[in-house]
Scaffold this motif. Structure first.
Motif, PDB file in Angstrom:
ATOM      1  N   VAL B  37      11.755  -0.152   4.031  1.00  0.00           N
ATOM      2  CA  VAL B  37      12.078  -0.813   2.759  1.00  0.00           C
ATOM      3  C   VAL B  37      11.258  -2.098   2.730  1.00  0.00           C
ATOM      4  O   VAL B  37      11.343  -2.920   3.648  1.00  0.00           O
ATOM      5  CB  VAL B  37      13.580  -1.136   2.629  1.00  0.00           C
ATOM      6  CG1 VAL B  37      13.871  -1.732   1.249  1.00  0.00           C
ATOM      7  CG2 VAL B  37      14.425   0.111   2.858  1.00  0.00           C
ATOM      8  N   PHE B  38      10.440  -2.251   1.690  1.00  0.00           N
ATOM      9  CA  PHE B  38       9.570  -3.419   1.587  1.00  0.00           C
ATOM     10  C   PHE B  38      10.040  -4.285   0.426  1.00  0.00           C
ATOM     11  O   PHE B  38      10.186  -3.809  -0.701  1.00  0.00           O
ATOM     12  CB  PHE B  38       8.116  -2.975   1.375  1.00  0.00           C
ATOM     13  CG  PHE B  38       7.112  -4.071   1.593  1.00  0.00           C
ATOM     14  CD1 PHE B  38       6.620  -4.353   2.863  1.00  0.00           C
ATOM     15  CD2 PHE B  38       6.652  -4.830   0.523  1.00  0.00           C
ATOM     16  CE1 PHE B  38       5.691  -5.372   3.076  1.00  0.00           C
ATOM     17  CE2 PHE B  38       5.723  -5.858   0.726  1.00  0.00           C
ATOM     18  CZ  PHE B  38       5.239  -6.120   2.010  1.00  0.00           C
ATOM     19  N   PHE B  39      10.265  -5.549   0.713  1.00  0.00           N
ATOM     20  CA  PHE B  39      10.770  -6.484  -0.302  1.00  0.00           C
ATOM     21  C   PHE B  39       9.615  -7.348  -0.796  1.00  0.00           C
ATOM     22  O   PHE B  39       8.988  -8.064  -0.020  1.00  0.00           O
ATOM     23  CB  PHE B  39      11.890  -7.346   0.285  1.00  0.00           C
ATOM     24  CG  PHE B  39      13.085  -6.534   0.718  1.00  0.00           C
ATOM     25  CD1 PHE B  39      14.131  -6.292  -0.163  1.00  0.00           C
ATOM     26  CD2 PHE B  39      13.157  -5.980   1.996  1.00  0.00           C
ATOM     27  CE1 PHE B  39      15.222  -5.528   0.213  1.00  0.00           C
ATOM     28  CE2 PHE B  39      14.244  -5.213   2.387  1.00  0.00           C
ATOM     29  CZ  PHE B  39      15.281  -4.986   1.504  1.00  0.00           C
ATOM     30  N   TYR B  40       9.362  -7.269  -2.111  1.00  0.00           N
ATOM     31  CA  TYR B  40       8.204  -7.943  -2.708  1.00  0.00           C
ATOM     32  C   TYR B  40       8.644  -8.754  -3.923  1.00  0.00           C
ATOM     33  O   TYR B  40       9.760  -8.574  -4.429  1.00  0.00           O
ATOM     34  CB  TYR B  40       7.169  -6.875  -3.097  1.00  0.00           C
ATOM     35  CG  TYR B  40       5.751  -7.402  -3.215  1.00  0.00           C
ATOM     36  CD1 TYR B  40       5.207  -8.194  -2.231  1.00  0.00           C
ATOM     37  CD2 TYR B  40       4.957  -7.080  -4.318  1.00  0.00           C
ATOM     38  CE1 TYR B  40       3.910  -8.672  -2.332  1.00  0.00           C
ATOM     39  CE2 TYR B  40       3.652  -7.552  -4.425  1.00  0.00           C
ATOM     40  CZ  TYR B  40       3.136  -8.353  -3.429  1.00  0.00           C
ATOM     41  OH  TYR B  40       1.851  -8.821  -3.522  1.00  0.00           O
ATOM     42  N   HIS B  41       7.754  -9.600  -4.415  1.00  0.00           N
ATOM     43  CA  HIS B  41       8.101 -10.480  -5.542  1.00  0.00           C
ATOM     44  C   HIS B  41       9.452 -11.162  -5.267  1.00  0.00           C
ATOM     45  O   HIS B  41       9.724 -11.538  -4.132  1.00  0.00           O
ATOM     46  CB  HIS B  41       8.150  -9.690  -6.859  1.00  0.00           C
ATOM     47  CG  HIS B  41       6.868  -8.995  -7.243  1.00  0.00           C
ATOM     48  ND1 HIS B  41       5.666  -9.635  -7.392  1.00  0.00           N
ATOM     49  CD2 HIS B  41       6.609  -7.679  -7.506  1.00  0.00           C
ATOM     50  CE1 HIS B  41       4.723  -8.771  -7.750  1.00  0.00           C
ATOM     51  NE2 HIS B  41       5.271  -7.576  -7.819  1.00  0.00           N
ATOM     52  N   ASP B  42      10.332 -11.241  -6.308  1.00  0.00           N
ATOM     53  CA  ASP B  42      11.646 -11.855  -6.108  1.00  0.00           C
ATOM     54  C   ASP B  42      12.571 -10.982  -5.255  1.00  0.00           C
ATOM     55  O   ASP B  42      13.695 -11.392  -4.931  1.00  0.00           O
ATOM     56  CB  ASP B  42      12.323 -12.133  -7.465  1.00  0.00           C
ATOM     57  CG  ASP B  42      11.792 -13.400  -8.130  1.00  0.00           C
ATOM     58  OD1 ASP B  42      10.885 -14.034  -7.560  1.00  0.00           O
ATOM     59  OD2 ASP B  42      12.293 -13.750  -9.212  1.00  0.00           O
ATOM     60  N   GLY B  43      12.131  -9.821  -4.899  1.00  0.00           N
ATOM     61  CA  GLY B  43      12.912  -8.953  -4.006  1.00  0.00           C
ATOM     62  C   GLY B  43      13.193  -9.591  -2.653  1.00  0.00           C
ATOM     63  O   GLY B  43      14.142  -9.218  -1.967  1.00  0.00           O
ATOM     64  N   CYS B  78       7.842  -9.397   2.499  1.00  0.00           N
ATOM     65  CA  CYS B  78       6.433  -9.821   2.382  1.00  0.00           C
ATOM     66  C   CYS B  78       6.283 -11.310   2.680  1.00  0.00           C
ATOM     67  O   CYS B  78       6.966 -12.148   2.092  1.00  0.00           O
ATOM     68  CB  CYS B  78       5.915  -9.544   0.981  1.00  0.00           C
ATOM     69  SG  CYS B  78       4.288 -10.276   0.706  1.00  0.00           S
ATOM     70  N   VAL B  79       5.379 -11.622   3.578  1.00  0.00           N
ATOM     71  CA  VAL B  79       5.246 -13.007   4.046  1.00  0.00           C
ATOM     72  C   VAL B  79       4.785 -13.953   2.937  1.00  0.00           C
ATOM     73  O   VAL B  79       5.326 -15.056   2.798  1.00  0.00           O
ATOM     74  CB  VAL B  79       4.311 -13.083   5.279  1.00  0.00           C
ATOM     75  CG1 VAL B  79       2.904 -12.600   4.968  1.00  0.00           C
ATOM     76  CG2 VAL B  79       4.247 -14.501   5.821  1.00  0.00           C
ATOM     77  N   ARG B  84       6.072 -18.447  -0.569  1.00  0.00           N
ATOM     78  CA  ARG B  84       5.972 -19.075  -1.889  1.00  0.00           C
ATOM     79  C   ARG B  84       7.350 -19.466  -2.414  1.00  0.00           C
ATOM     80  O   ARG B  84       7.509 -20.462  -3.112  1.00  0.00           O
ATOM     81  CB  ARG B  84       5.293 -18.092  -2.841  1.00  0.00           C
ATOM     82  CG  ARG B  84       5.070 -18.607  -4.239  1.00  0.00           C
ATOM     83  CD  ARG B  84       4.295 -17.602  -5.074  1.00  0.00           C
ATOM     84  NE  ARG B  84       2.868 -17.753  -4.913  1.00  0.00           N
ATOM     85  CZ  ARG B  84       2.026 -16.762  -4.624  1.00  0.00           C
ATOM     86  NH1 ARG B  84       2.487 -15.536  -4.462  1.00  0.00           N
ATOM     87  NH2 ARG B  84       0.744 -16.984  -4.512  1.00  0.00           N
ATOM     88  N   ARG B  85       8.366 -18.662  -2.041  1.00  0.00           N
ATOM     89  CA  ARG B  85       9.713 -18.882  -2.574  1.00  0.00           C
ATOM     90  C   ARG B  85      10.633 -19.599  -1.580  1.00  0.00           C
ATOM     91  O   ARG B  85      11.843 -19.668  -1.791  1.00  0.00           O
ATOM     92  CB  ARG B  85      10.304 -17.531  -2.993  1.00  0.00           C
ATOM     93  CG  ARG B  85       9.570 -16.913  -4.187  1.00  0.00           C
ATOM     94  CD  ARG B  85       9.917 -15.450  -4.354  1.00  0.00           C
ATOM     95  NE  ARG B  85       9.294 -14.850  -5.533  1.00  0.00           N
ATOM     96  CZ  ARG B  85       8.041 -14.397  -5.584  1.00  0.00           C
ATOM     97  NH1 ARG B  85       7.267 -14.483  -4.516  1.00  0.00           N
ATOM     98  NH2 ARG B  85       7.565 -13.852  -6.684  1.00  0.00           N
TER      99      ARG B  85
END
Lengths: 121, 130
Positions: B37-43, B78-79, B84-85
């Protein structure tokens, strides 16, 4: 080359205004760096992102247009724009900032049908 | 079937995390493999250790940690999206002076290369929150 997939990245939102388009293009470039066949499709409001001379700096944002120009460096040569979307949004080919292939919805559908994976944001 | 998952939206405000979690449960029950499971953007906010929802609400972050603990599902954040967040890996937090325990149990931070590896090796790649 073993296991080359066709990955289609659909951009249907303007490129500036939030960070997602920039992060989305990072994905496309990474896919190309992994030797995959990458196709980028602009449709809907995404076609606005192709218009030249965007002044993202006015909003303190990074201009993404240079990234689009650099896609070819990553061996991404299939950049398609849906003709119907351009008509709908009133965008003319002479207004575009990078070299693209304008195709009809049915032609783009064939490309999408042939993809192993689709990405959008 | 080998399936990889991508989550692009933050929990609670969007349904994407819930739908993905239910999808994964159903896939595992039907004998499929969840490759990653890959978490990207605001994920990336799915991995926020200090998320504290009211006690009568589902705890989305805890649910992911449990999925990793019980089923061994690989949870990758995602690093660059995370930094960034403000969701920093421990070593980065120590180095730049940020919070060092931001990431919930069971998650790990890595680059987009792990997303591409999952996409290439999986039969299906299913995106939620797009």
């Amino acid at each position: 080359m073993p296991n080359v997939k066709t990955l289609v990245f659909i951009i249907d939102k303007p490129l500036h205004g939030d960070i997602r388009a920039q992060e989305f293009l990072d994905m496309a470039m990474m896919a190309a760096a992994f030797g995959q066949r990458v196709v980028v499709v602009f449709e809907g409001s995404g076609v606005y992102g192709l218009i030249k001379e965007q002044r993202a700096d006015v909003l303190g944002l990074k201009n993404i247009t240079p990234v689009l120009s650099a896609l070819s460096v990553y061996d991404i040569h299939d950049i398609l724009v849906e003709q119907e979307s351009m008509l709908l949004k009133g965008v003319d080919e002479s207004q575009l900032g990078i070299a693209v292939s304008v195709q009809s919805r049915s032609e783009i559908k064939q490309t999408i049908d042939s993809a192993n994976h689709l990405f959008s944001f | 079937m080998k399936i990889s998952i991508q989550i692009n939206a933050s929990p609670y405000q969007h349904q994407a995390s819930d739908t993905a979690w239910h999808f994964i449960q159903a896939a595992l029950q039907n004998g499929h493999e969840i490759y990653r499971v890959f978490f990207y953007h605001d994920g990336i906010y799915n991995a926020l250790r200090d998320s504290r929802p009211p006690s009568d609400e589902r705890n989305i972050v805890q649910r992911w940690s449990t999925l990793n603990e019980q089923m061994g599902v690989d949870l990758v954040v995602c690093v660059s999206s995370a930094q960034r967040r403000g969701l920093l890996e421990q070593s980065v937090g120590e180095k730049v002076g940020g919070y060092e325990r931001a990431l919930a149990d069971g998650f790990r931070i890595a680059g987009l290369g792990l997303l591409m590896e999952a996409v290439i090796d999986s039969d299906r790649h299913v995106t939620f929150g797009a």
